[in-house]
Design an enzyme around this catalytic site. Structure first.
Site, PDB file in Angstrom:
ATOM      1  N   HIS A  61      25.346 -32.560  32.867  1.00  0.00           N
ATOM      2  CA  HIS A  61      26.512 -31.936  32.546  1.00  0.00           C
ATOM      3  C   HIS A  61      26.365 -31.579  31.145  1.00  0.00           C
ATOM      4  CE1 HIS A  61      31.171 -30.691  33.479  1.00  0.00           C
ATOM      5  NE2 HIS A  61      30.451 -29.929  32.435  1.00  0.00           N
ATOM      6  N   GLU A 131      29.846 -24.309  36.298  1.00  0.00           N
ATOM      7  CA  GLU A 131      31.173 -24.895  36.424  1.00  0.00           C
ATOM      8  C   GLU A 131      32.249 -23.799  36.308  1.00  0.00           C
ATOM      9  OE1 GLU A 131      33.878 -28.238  33.917  1.00  0.00           O
ATOM     10  OE2 GLU A 131      32.064 -27.400  33.085  1.00  0.00           O
ATOM     11  N   ALA A 142      40.376 -26.586  29.264  1.00  0.00           N
ATOM     12  CA  ALA A 142      40.024 -25.269  28.293  1.00  0.00           C
ATOM     13  C   ALA A 142      39.237 -24.167  29.120  1.00  0.00           C
ATOM     14  CB  ALA A 142      39.049 -26.183  27.202  1.00  0.00           C
ATOM     15  N   HIS A 196      38.306 -29.516  38.111  1.00  0.00           N
ATOM     16  CA  HIS A 196      39.601 -28.846  37.866  1.00  0.00           C
ATOM     17  C   HIS A 196      40.505 -28.586  38.906  1.00  0.00           C
ATOM     18  CE1 HIS A 196      38.240 -27.906  33.589  1.00  0.00           C
ATOM     19  NE2 HIS A 196      37.037 -28.048  34.057  1.00  0.00           N
ATOM     20  N   ASP A 253      32.837 -41.005  25.946  1.00  0.00           N
ATOM     21  CA  ASP A 253      32.833 -40.784  24.375  1.00  0.00           C
ATOM     22  C   ASP A 253      33.812 -41.803  23.846  1.00  0.00           C
ATOM     23  OD1 ASP A 253      35.135 -39.590  25.278  1.00  0.00           O
ATOM     24  OD2 ASP A 253      34.650 -37.927  24.140  1.00  0.00           O
ATOM     25  N   GLY A 254      34.720 -42.705  24.620  1.00  0.00           N
ATOM     26  CA  GLY A 254      35.653 -43.430  24.227  1.00  0.00           C
ATOM     27  C   GLY A 254      37.017 -42.748  23.837  1.00  0.00           C
ATOM     28  N   ASP A 279      28.891 -33.619  28.927  1.00  0.00           N
ATOM     29  CA  ASP A 279      29.928 -32.704  28.876  1.00  0.00           C
ATOM     30  C   ASP A 279      29.902 -32.063  27.329  1.00  0.00           C
ATOM     31  OD1 ASP A 279      31.437 -30.645  29.622  1.00  0.00           O
ATOM     32  OD2 ASP A 279      33.033 -31.630  30.126  1.00  0.00           O
ATOM     33  N   ALA A 318      39.388 -30.117  24.280  1.00  0.00           N
ATOM     34  CA  ALA A 318      38.865 -28.963  24.507  1.00  0.00           C
ATOM     35  C   ALA A 318      37.398 -28.859  24.753  1.00  0.00           C
ATOM     36  CB  ALA A 318      39.160 -27.737  23.485  1.00  0.00           C
ATOM     37  N   GLY A 319      36.895 -30.329  25.028  1.00  0.00           N
ATOM     38  CA  GLY A 319      35.437 -30.277  25.149  1.00  0.00           C
ATOM     39  C   GLY A 319      34.854 -31.532  24.448  1.00  0.00           C
TER      40      GLY A 319
END
Length: 402
Positions: A61, A131, A142, A196, A253-254, A279, A318-319
């Protein structure tokens, strides 16, 4: 040269770590794995210097990186994203779109077909992931609301027919027509994935039985326990835990998932059913500051700070700007996951979910020689795709290649 030998490393295999191991590669395939440091006349030799030798990371992804997004719809964007992620150990990735207009999506699909053959300096493309745009407006995150809509059979059947490299599609399964779409995709060997979504358990179970066996960016933009007309309902999060064989992917990513949730996912789903994904959007591998989510033409302005992309008003993420090495490092340091399991979650497990595990995902004789070499801190020293070195940290390897 047709032979490549990597020696003096700790080889991570599906069953054990081989100390002081070596791998022999011929014509891009693994032909020997073990302790035998076989002498091959004329072979290119790489001294791993005691570092870990692992399967190449597989990121199922990815939206962008290195200042580019796949939906910029330029050959440069595709190739630079692949090159950027290779520097962080990724050897195969799945280009991913965002909810957009039909014309923009078609441009991305057409470009994938033309660029794939010229991608020689970066991570290889493992099929395309669409996606959206068939999402719940309540869980849009987002994703651009201008394009969100219900599944359109004429639209998705045309895409699947014209573009056979589409291998995954993320959808909200509770939408009208979504279950039928999942059954259609499954019959075409395309993975329908839950994303989503505001679905409840009963809707998820029906969707699972029709092919929705995977959950996209688990926890993000999906329902948990909710109350409707005074009654409580289990959401997608609880459903994924209850359905033993459902696989999930997490942005480790924590930040998207804090350490306690990383630990919970690992405890319940395990390394066999949890894939690590970045992602990543265009700002992955770039300095913090203003950026754009989606295409340069009509993407959404975002702000990169604290290691994540945020909406400009800082009300929501937002990502992701994660890279694959960071995911592995976090699972070890934040979630107390053993190294071999953390590696499995970004190699063997995604390969199995995507159905490419006969060729990729583990260091086994006969498979593609996709390899990453890293140190104790998961700092990437070298990335190899199909037996060809496509990235090396000169600081570590200038003197090691013979």
């Amino acid at each position: 040269m047709s032979y490549l030998k990597i020696y003096n490393g700790k080889i991570i295999t599906p069953h054990r770590t081989i100390k002081d191991g070596s791998i022999l590669i011929k014509d891009g395939k693994i032909v020997e794995v073990g302790n035998a440091n076989t002498e091959i006349s004329g072979a290119l030799e790489i001294d791993a210097g005691g570092k870990y030798i692992a399967p190449g990371f597989i990121d199922m992804h990815v939206h962008g990186g290195g200042g580019h997004d796949f939906m910029d719809n330029t050959p440069e964007a595709f190739l630079e994203i692949a090159r950027t992620h290779a520097t962080f150990g990724t050897t195969a990735l799945m280009p991913t779109t965002l909810s957009c207009g039909a014309a923009s999506l078609r441009k991305t699909l057409e470009l994938y077909a033309s660029v794939q053959a010229s991608n020689h300096r970066g991570a290889r493309f493992a099929g395309l992931h669409i996606e959206g745009p068939y999402f719940s407006m309540k869980q849009k995150g987002a994703q651009d609301p201008r394009y969100i809509r219900n599944p359109d059979p004429e639209e998705y059947e045309t895409i699947v027919t014209e573009f056979p490299f589409v291998k995954r599609w993320s959808i909200a399964p509770e939408l009208p027509g979504a279950v039928a779409m999942g059954a259609y995709l499954s019959a075409k060997q395309i993975l329908p994935s839950i994303a989503h979504t505001d679905a409840v358990y009963e809707e998820v179970l029906e969707a699972y039985e029709k092919g929705y066996t995977h959950a996209t960016h688990f926890y993000s933009c999906m329902s948990g326990v909710s109350r409707r007309n005074a009654f409580r309902y289990a959401g997608v999060v609880e459903s994924a835990y209850l359905i033993d064989n459902m696989t999930v992917e997490i942005i480790a990513d924590g930040i998207h998932l804090p350490p306690p949730l990383l630990k919970l996912v690992y405890k319940i789903k395990g390394a066999d059913r949890t894939a690590l994904v970045t992602d990543a959007m265009r700002a992955a591998g770039m300095p913090e500051g203003p950026s754009i989510l989606g295409s340069l033409e009509d993407g959404l302005p975002v702000l990169i700070e604290d290691g994540v992309a945020k909406l400009p008003d800082r009300t929501a993420f937002a990502g992701s700007v994660a890279t694959a090495d960071r995911l592995v490092r976090n699972m070890i340091s934040l979630a107390d996951v053993p190294l071999n399991d953390a590696v499995k979650m970004i190699t063997e497990t995604p390969a199995s979910i995507l159905g490419i595990n006969r060729e990729k995902g583990s260091l086994v004789c006969g498979k593609d020689a996709d390899i990453t070499i890293f140190d104790e801190t998961v700092h990437i020293a070298m990335t190899i795709v199909n037996g060809t070195v496509i990235y090396q940290d000169k600081k570590h390897y200038t003197d090691h290649i013979v």
